[in-house]
Write a protein that holds these residues in place. Structure first.
Motif, mmCIF file in Angstrom:
data_model
loop_
_atom_site.group_PDB
_atom_site.id
_atom_site.type_symbol
_atom_site.label_atom_id
_atom_site.label_comp_id
_atom_site.label_asym_id
_atom_site.label_seq_id
_atom_site.Cartn_x
_atom_site.Cartn_y
_atom_site.Cartn_z
ATOM 1 N N GLY A 3 0.814 -1.211 0.000
ATOM 2 C CA GLY A 3 0.000 0.000 0.000
ATOM 3 C C GLY A 3 0.848 1.262 0.000
ATOM 4 N N VAL A 4 0.214 2.347 -0.345
ATOM 5 C CA VAL A 4 0.925 3.614 -0.489
ATOM 6 C C VAL A 4 1.456 4.133 0.852
ATOM 7 C CG1 VAL A 4 -1.064 5.159 -0.287
ATOM 8 C CG2 VAL A 4 0.872 5.831 -1.711
ATOM 9 N N THR A 5 0.775 3.823 1.949
ATOM 10 C CA THR A 5 1.239 4.318 3.250
ATOM 11 C C THR A 5 2.572 3.690 3.670
ATOM 12 O OG1 THR A 5 -0.104 2.678 4.404
ATOM 13 C CG2 THR A 5 -1.075 4.873 4.090
ATOM 14 N N SER A 6 2.935 2.562 3.076
ATOM 15 C CA SER A 6 4.221 1.946 3.410
ATOM 16 C C SER A 6 5.396 2.820 2.968
ATOM 17 C CB SER A 6 4.333 0.557 2.783
ATOM 18 O OG SER A 6 4.393 0.651 1.383
ATOM 19 N N LEU A 7 5.131 3.769 2.077
ATOM 20 C CA LEU A 7 6.195 4.688 1.653
ATOM 21 C C LEU A 7 6.662 5.570 2.814
ATOM 22 C CD1 LEU A 7 4.736 5.800 -1.800
ATOM 23 C CD2 LEU A 7 6.661 4.248 -1.400
ATOM 24 N N TRP A 8 5.821 5.731 3.813
ATOM 25 C CA TRP A 8 6.162 6.571 4.958
ATOM 26 C C TRP A 8 6.569 5.750 6.185
ATOM 27 C CZ3 TRP A 8 2.723 8.021 1.274
ATOM 28 C CH2 TRP A 8 2.970 9.246 0.662
ATOM 29 N N ARG A 9 6.782 4.450 6.013
ATOM 30 C CA ARG A 9 7.232 3.621 7.123
ATOM 31 C C ARG A 9 8.596 4.141 7.566
ATOM 32 N NH1 ARG A 9 7.971 -1.594 5.101
ATOM 33 N NH2 ARG A 9 5.738 -1.839 5.104
ATOM 34 N N GLY A 10 8.731 4.397 8.815
ATOM 35 C CA GLY A 10 9.994 4.909 9.336
ATOM 36 C C GLY A 10 10.075 6.419 9.379
ATOM 37 N N THR A 70 16.262 2.438 10.965
ATOM 38 C CA THR A 70 16.639 1.437 9.960
ATOM 39 C C THR A 70 15.856 0.141 10.152
ATOM 40 O OG1 THR A 70 18.836 2.399 9.823
ATOM 41 C CG2 THR A 70 18.585 0.167 8.992
ATOM 42 N N ARG A 71 15.702 -0.281 11.393
ATOM 43 C CA ARG A 71 14.951 -1.518 11.660
ATOM 44 C C ARG A 71 13.490 -1.377 11.252
ATOM 45 N NH1 ARG A 71 17.451 -5.333 15.618
ATOM 46 N NH2 ARG A 71 19.645 -5.007 15.171
ATOM 47 N N VAL A 72 12.897 -0.233 11.577
ATOM 48 C CA VAL A 72 11.488 -0.013 11.220
ATOM 49 C C VAL A 72 11.332 0.030 9.705
ATOM 50 C CG1 VAL A 72 9.602 1.670 11.300
ATOM 51 C CG2 VAL A 72 10.835 1.108 13.381
ATOM 52 N N GLN A 73 12.241 0.705 9.015
ATOM 53 C CA GLN A 73 12.133 0.824 7.564
ATOM 54 C C GLN A 73 12.348 -0.508 6.860
ATOM 55 O OE1 GLN A 73 15.007 3.990 7.001
ATOM 56 N NE2 GLN A 73 13.384 5.511 6.776
ATOM 57 N N ARG A 74 13.211 -1.342 7.397
ATOM 58 C CA ARG A 74 13.494 -2.639 6.770
ATOM 59 C C ARG A 74 12.467 -3.714 7.108
ATOM 60 N NH1 ARG A 74 19.996 -3.559 7.140
ATOM 61 N NH2 ARG A 74 20.553 -2.027 5.547
ATOM 62 N N GLY A 76 9.074 -5.760 7.590
ATOM 63 C CA GLY A 76 7.853 -5.920 6.813
ATOM 64 C C GLY A 76 6.659 -5.436 7.607
ATOM 65 N N PRO A 77 5.504 -5.427 6.980
ATOM 66 C CA PRO A 77 4.309 -4.984 7.695
ATOM 67 C C PRO A 77 3.997 -5.906 8.870
ATOM 68 C CG PRO A 77 3.785 -5.766 5.458
ATOM 69 C CD PRO A 77 5.260 -5.829 5.613
ATOM 70 N N GLY A 78 3.629 -5.294 9.988
ATOM 71 C CA GLY A 78 3.222 -6.048 11.161
ATOM 72 C C GLY A 78 4.336 -6.515 12.070
ATOM 73 N N VAL A 79 5.590 -6.248 11.723
ATOM 74 C CA VAL A 79 6.694 -6.683 12.578
ATOM 75 C C VAL A 79 6.749 -5.827 13.841
ATOM 76 C CG1 VAL A 79 9.202 -6.952 12.748
ATOM 77 C CG2 VAL A 79 8.031 -7.541 10.624
ATOM 78 N N PHE A 80 6.598 -4.526 13.678
ATOM 79 C CA PHE A 80 6.578 -3.595 14.802
ATOM 80 C C PHE A 80 5.294 -2.778 14.740
ATOM 81 C CE2 PHE A 80 11.172 -3.771 13.553
ATOM 82 C CZ PHE A 80 11.617 -4.523 14.635
#
Length: 138
Positions: A3-10, A70-74, A76-80
């Motif tokens: 999804g598009v919101t994953s672009l803002w992960r981290g 870095t951990r959050v950006q790397r 996958g969805p649902g890990v943190f």
């Protein structure tokens, strides 16, 4: 796929890292200049020394935030569930030293960046004071 919101992960830990980096760099640079000036005078060697100290402290302040970012950006969805969850998991599973894993390399990357930023800022400020404002250089 994510999804598009994953672009803002981290994004949140990136902002926190930038704030820690700038706080460590700017506050330390001014303090280091005050302490070093009586010994080295107000020349390039004083600014160089203060810049190197500020670069090290900026690295010290921002490394834990960079590790979480870095951990959050790397991940996958649902890990943190967020940066705080990532930091908590990092602390409980790997210990406090994990926040500074790779610190020497981090200093080699961030230190010169901080130092050069401060040197350019100093040069621009001096130029502005003398050329635009007509004030004597400090």
């Amino acid at each position: 796929e994510e999804g598009v919101t994953s672009l803002w992960r981290g994004c949140q830990p990136t902002i926190a890292r930038a704030m820690a980096l700038q706080t460590g760099m700017m506050a330390t640079y001014d303090t280091a200049k005050e302490k070093i000036e009586p010994v080295l005078g107000n020349g390039f060697s004083m600014k160089l020394s203060a810049g190197l100290i500020a670069g090290f402290v900026a690295s010290l302040f921002s490394c834990p935030f960079d590790m979480v970012k870095t951990r959050v950006q790397r991940a996958g969805p649902g890990v943190f569930t967020g940066p705080l969850d990532c930091a908590t998991q990092l602390l409980t599973k790997e210990g406090p030293g994990a926040f500074y894993r790779g610190f020497p390399t981090y200093v080699m990357r961030i230190g010169p960046h901080s130092f050069l930023t401060l040197m350019f800022l100093e040069a621009a400020t001096d130029s502005w004071r003398t050329r635009v404002l007509g004030l004597p250089n400090e």
